[in-house]
Design an enzyme around this catalytic site. Structure first.
Site, PDB file in Angstrom:
ATOM      1  N   HIS A  27      -2.881  -6.793 -10.972  1.00  0.00           N
ATOM      2  CA  HIS A  27      -4.247  -6.389 -11.330  1.00  0.00           C
ATOM      3  C   HIS A  27      -4.103  -5.473 -12.539  1.00  0.00           C
ATOM      4  O   HIS A  27      -3.386  -4.470 -12.449  1.00  0.00           O
ATOM      5  CB  HIS A  27      -4.914  -5.643 -10.179  1.00  0.00           C
ATOM      6  CG  HIS A  27      -5.169  -6.507  -8.980  1.00  0.00           C
ATOM      7  ND1 HIS A  27      -5.711  -6.039  -7.820  1.00  0.00           N
ATOM      8  CD2 HIS A  27      -4.945  -7.844  -8.781  1.00  0.00           C
ATOM      9  CE1 HIS A  27      -5.833  -7.037  -6.952  1.00  0.00           C
ATOM     10  NE2 HIS A  27      -5.354  -8.137  -7.504  1.00  0.00           N
ATOM     11  N   ASP A  40     -15.816  -7.723  -4.964  1.00  0.00           N
ATOM     12  CA  ASP A  40     -14.669  -8.576  -4.675  1.00  0.00           C
ATOM     13  C   ASP A  40     -14.517  -8.783  -3.167  1.00  0.00           C
ATOM     14  O   ASP A  40     -13.848  -8.003  -2.499  1.00  0.00           O
ATOM     15  CB  ASP A  40     -13.424  -7.885  -5.277  1.00  0.00           C
ATOM     16  CG  ASP A  40     -12.151  -8.671  -5.038  1.00  0.00           C
ATOM     17  OD1 ASP A  40     -12.223  -9.785  -4.490  1.00  0.00           O
ATOM     18  OD2 ASP A  40     -11.077  -8.162  -5.406  1.00  0.00           O
ATOM     19  N   GLU A  85      -6.259 -16.895  -0.658  1.00  0.00           N
ATOM     20  CA  GLU A  85      -6.251 -15.496  -0.201  1.00  0.00           C
ATOM     21  C   GLU A  85      -7.526 -15.276   0.596  1.00  0.00           C
ATOM     22  O   GLU A  85      -8.265 -14.319   0.375  1.00  0.00           O
ATOM     23  CB  GLU A  85      -6.237 -14.536  -1.393  1.00  0.00           C
ATOM     24  CG  GLU A  85      -5.020 -14.614  -2.277  1.00  0.00           C
ATOM     25  CD  GLU A  85      -5.184 -13.764  -3.542  1.00  0.00           C
ATOM     26  OE1 GLU A  85      -6.254 -13.830  -4.170  1.00  0.00           O
ATOM     27  OE2 GLU A  85      -4.261 -13.029  -3.867  1.00  0.00           O
ATOM     28  N   TYR A  98      -1.239  -3.007  -4.842  1.00  0.00           N
ATOM     29  CA  TYR A  98      -2.597  -2.628  -5.257  1.00  0.00           C
ATOM     30  C   TYR A  98      -2.660  -1.205  -5.810  1.00  0.00           C
ATOM     31  O   TYR A  98      -3.651  -0.820  -6.419  1.00  0.00           O
ATOM     32  CB  TYR A  98      -3.561  -2.733  -4.065  1.00  0.00           C
ATOM     33  CG  TYR A  98      -3.732  -4.138  -3.530  1.00  0.00           C
ATOM     34  CD1 TYR A  98      -3.733  -5.235  -4.389  1.00  0.00           C
ATOM     35  CD2 TYR A  98      -3.915  -4.372  -2.171  1.00  0.00           C
ATOM     36  CE1 TYR A  98      -3.901  -6.518  -3.907  1.00  0.00           C
ATOM     37  CE2 TYR A  98      -4.090  -5.667  -1.676  1.00  0.00           C
ATOM     38  CZ  TYR A  98      -4.079  -6.734  -2.543  1.00  0.00           C
ATOM     39  OH  TYR A  98      -4.258  -8.011  -2.078  1.00  0.00           O
ATOM     40  N   HIS A 115       2.876 -10.935  -5.574  1.00  0.00           N
ATOM     41  CA  HIS A 115       1.721 -10.149  -6.000  1.00  0.00           C
ATOM     42  C   HIS A 115       2.130  -8.687  -5.972  1.00  0.00           C
ATOM     43  O   HIS A 115       2.696  -8.225  -4.981  1.00  0.00           O
ATOM     44  CB  HIS A 115       0.532 -10.410  -5.065  1.00  0.00           C
ATOM     45  CG  HIS A 115      -0.782  -9.925  -5.599  1.00  0.00           C
ATOM     46  ND1 HIS A 115      -1.006  -8.600  -5.918  1.00  0.00           N
ATOM     47  CD2 HIS A 115      -1.930 -10.584  -5.893  1.00  0.00           C
ATOM     48  CE1 HIS A 115      -2.245  -8.470  -6.366  1.00  0.00           C
ATOM     49  NE2 HIS A 115      -2.830  -9.658  -6.374  1.00  0.00           N
ATOM     50  N   GLU A 138      -4.099 -10.910 -13.532  1.00  0.00           N
ATOM     51  CA  GLU A 138      -5.146 -11.570 -12.753  1.00  0.00           C
ATOM     52  C   GLU A 138      -6.530 -11.171 -13.273  1.00  0.00           C
ATOM     53  O   GLU A 138      -6.774  -9.988 -13.545  1.00  0.00           O
ATOM     54  CB  GLU A 138      -5.006 -11.195 -11.264  1.00  0.00           C
ATOM     55  CG  GLU A 138      -6.047 -11.889 -10.389  1.00  0.00           C
ATOM     56  CD  GLU A 138      -5.785 -11.745  -8.890  1.00  0.00           C
ATOM     57  OE1 GLU A 138      -4.834 -11.031  -8.499  1.00  0.00           O
ATOM     58  OE2 GLU A 138      -6.535 -12.359  -8.119  1.00  0.00           O
ATOM     59  N   ARG A 169       0.812  -1.222   0.000  1.00  0.00           N
ATOM     60  CA  ARG A 169       0.000   0.000   0.000  1.00  0.00           C
ATOM     61  C   ARG A 169       0.844   1.271   0.000  1.00  0.00           C
ATOM     62  O   ARG A 169       0.374   2.344   0.327  1.00  0.00           O
ATOM     63  CB  ARG A 169      -0.972  -0.003   1.181  1.00  0.00           C
ATOM     64  CG  ARG A 169      -1.950  -1.162   1.070  1.00  0.00           C
ATOM     65  CD  ARG A 169      -3.040  -1.131   2.102  1.00  0.00           C
ATOM     66  NE  ARG A 169      -3.787  -2.381   2.087  1.00  0.00           N
ATOM     67  CZ  ARG A 169      -4.804  -2.633   1.268  1.00  0.00           C
ATOM     68  NH1 ARG A 169      -5.213  -1.743   0.407  1.00  0.00           N
ATOM     69  NH2 ARG A 169      -5.423  -3.811   1.322  1.00  0.00           N
ATOM     70  N   HIS A 209      -5.617 -18.573  -7.696  1.00  0.00           N
ATOM     71  CA  HIS A 209      -6.027 -18.079  -6.380  1.00  0.00           C
ATOM     72  C   HIS A 209      -7.319 -18.788  -6.024  1.00  0.00           C
ATOM     73  O   HIS A 209      -8.339 -18.601  -6.693  1.00  0.00           O
ATOM     74  CB  HIS A 209      -6.263 -16.570  -6.408  1.00  0.00           C
ATOM     75  CG  HIS A 209      -4.999 -15.767  -6.482  1.00  0.00           C
ATOM     76  ND1 HIS A 209      -4.991 -14.431  -6.785  1.00  0.00           N
ATOM     77  CD2 HIS A 209      -3.708 -16.123  -6.251  1.00  0.00           C
ATOM     78  CE1 HIS A 209      -3.723 -13.987  -6.751  1.00  0.00           C
ATOM     79  NE2 HIS A 209      -2.934 -14.995  -6.444  1.00  0.00           N
ATOM     80  N   ASP A 248      -8.264 -16.184 -10.465  1.00  0.00           N
ATOM     81  CA  ASP A 248      -8.848 -16.077  -9.128  1.00  0.00           C
ATOM     82  C   ASP A 248     -10.305 -16.542  -9.187  1.00  0.00           C
ATOM     83  O   ASP A 248     -11.126 -15.957  -9.910  1.00  0.00           O
ATOM     84  CB  ASP A 248      -8.746 -14.622  -8.644  1.00  0.00           C
ATOM     85  CG  ASP A 248      -9.164 -14.444  -7.196  1.00  0.00           C
ATOM     86  OD1 ASP A 248     -10.287 -14.879  -6.850  1.00  0.00           O
ATOM     87  OD2 ASP A 248      -8.390 -13.864  -6.420  1.00  0.00           O
ATOM     88  N   HIS A 302     -13.525 -11.942  -0.645  1.00  0.00           N
ATOM     89  CA  HIS A 302     -13.106 -13.333  -0.518  1.00  0.00           C
ATOM     90  C   HIS A 302     -13.730 -13.976   0.731  1.00  0.00           C
ATOM     91  O   HIS A 302     -13.946 -13.310   1.728  1.00  0.00           O
ATOM     92  CB  HIS A 302     -11.583 -13.421  -0.413  1.00  0.00           C
ATOM     93  CG  HIS A 302     -10.882 -12.898  -1.638  1.00  0.00           C
ATOM     94  ND1 HIS A 302      -9.525 -13.011  -1.833  1.00  0.00           N
ATOM     95  CD2 HIS A 302     -11.359 -12.259  -2.736  1.00  0.00           C
ATOM     96  CE1 HIS A 302      -9.203 -12.460  -2.989  1.00  0.00           C
ATOM     97  NE2 HIS A 302     -10.294 -11.994  -3.553  1.00  0.00           N
ATOM     98  N   HIS A 353     -12.934 -13.902  -8.008  1.00  0.00           N
ATOM     99  CA  HIS A 353     -13.107 -12.836  -8.997  1.00  0.00           C
ATOM    100  C   HIS A 353     -13.947 -13.316 -10.188  1.00  0.00           C
ATOM    101  O   HIS A 353     -14.834 -12.601 -10.659  1.00  0.00           O
ATOM    102  CB  HIS A 353     -11.750 -12.331  -9.500  1.00  0.00           C
ATOM    103  CG  HIS A 353     -10.921 -11.691  -8.432  1.00  0.00           C
ATOM    104  ND1 HIS A 353      -9.617 -11.278  -8.645  1.00  0.00           N
ATOM    105  CD2 HIS A 353     -11.187 -11.383  -7.144  1.00  0.00           C
ATOM    106  CE1 HIS A 353      -9.131 -10.747  -7.535  1.00  0.00           C
ATOM    107  NE2 HIS A 353     -10.065 -10.803  -6.603  1.00  0.00           N
TER     108      HIS A 353
HETATM  109 ZN    ZN Z   1      -6.523 -13.052  -6.170  1.00  0.00          ZN
HETATM  110 ZN    ZN Z   2      -4.922  -9.999  -6.649  1.00  0.00          ZN
END
Ligand code: ZN
Ligand code: ZN
Length: 286
Positions: free
Chosen positions: A114, A233, A265, A77, A74, A150, A44, A220, A183, A235, A186
């Protein structure tokens, strides 16, 4: 729990790097992971310190001696290669180059990204810009690490929620160092149906026609809190969400994905939660 090794399967979860990159490997080993995912830096923040030789050496050595056979990273974001804001786009390109470099240094073969969001333009412009930026980045330097796009839930103005979007990026980005991270949460949130045997088979047939099954390098494994097509989204633990256990049983026994690392995840307070989800998935294997 060494069932993962006995069953000869690549299964694990996203691991925190708190306390050092090598700590992620130890955490994964402590619950019997044979595959893990990490962030190579704070996910982040734009800024990061360069990896020291010592950090690299310790990580590589631990990686060599571990029963964790697959480690993927990964990306942050914050990165949005498709942003209409030129400053964000420039920062995203720089940040992605740094992340690719870190993966190269750490001998991590795959970096999950992403694809991006258009904010206030349109999907086609956004996809074009993302593809162009990937092309430029790999043209400038031949990174060893393969970028995995992804599939997304399609929340907000995010692109990459349809198989067609993924195919467009792969086809036009001008590098072979590209693939897909799939994923399950997703895909479900984006509207794909794979909860029964028939729907599962049809979805993958469709994916194979449009993108190609062999493009998938990491999966994922996440259940979804929200219903199919919600484009939200969120999880959820395996079996506690809206996807249904059948889909995960089919996935765990699918010969097409036998050698593909499967990484959780799912929500967690501590490693026990990952272990619980792993055990559920392991029990699905016939
Ligand atoms: Zn994912
Ligand atoms: Zn991701």
């Amino acid at each position: 729990m060494q069932t993962t090794i006995k069953k000869n399967i690549l299964l694990g979860a996203h691991m925190s790097i708190s306390g050092g990159l090598d700590q992620a490997i130890e955490r994964g080993e402590s619950i019997g992971c044979t595959a893990i995912q990490i962030f190579t830096k704070s996910n982040r923040q734009w800024q990061t310190k360069k990896l020291t030789n010592q950090e690299i050496t310790i990580f590589l050595e631990k990686q060599r001696n571990s029963f964790i056979k697959k480690i993927n990273a990964h990306a942050s974001y914050l990165i949005n290669l498709g942003s209409p804001n030129k400053d964000v786009e420039r920062k995203s390109i720089e940040a992605l180059k740094i992340e690719l470099m870190r993966c190269d240094e750490l001998n991590i073969p795959y970096l999950v990204l992403h694809p991006g969001s258009h904010v206030n333009t349109d999907e086609q412009t956004c996809l074009k810009q993302i593809t162009h930026n990937i092309k430029t980045i790999y043209k400038e330097k031949n990174y060893k690490t393969t970028l995995l796009i992804e599939n997304m839930a399609g929340q907000g103005s995010t692109v990459g929620y349809s198989f067609e979007h993924l195919a467009y990026i792969l086809k036009n980005c001008g590098t072979k160092n590209i693939g897909i991270c799939f994923d399950t949460c997703h895909a479900f949130a984006a509207g794909y149906n794979f909860s029964t045997k028939k729907d599962y088979t049809n979805m993958w047939k469709n994916f194979d026609n449009i993108v190609g099954l062999k493009q998938i390098k990491v999966i994922h494994v996440n259940d979804s809190k929200k219903e199919r097509g919600s484009r939200v989204d969120r999880h959820q633990n395996i079996g506690q969400g809206m996807i249904g256990k059948e889909a995960f049983k089919l996935l765990m026994n699918d010969k097409n994905f036998k050698d593909i690392p499967k990484v959780l995840e799912t929500p967690k307070d501590n490693l026990n939660d990952d272990e619980k989800n792993m055990n559920i998935l392991l029990k699905f294997i016939k």
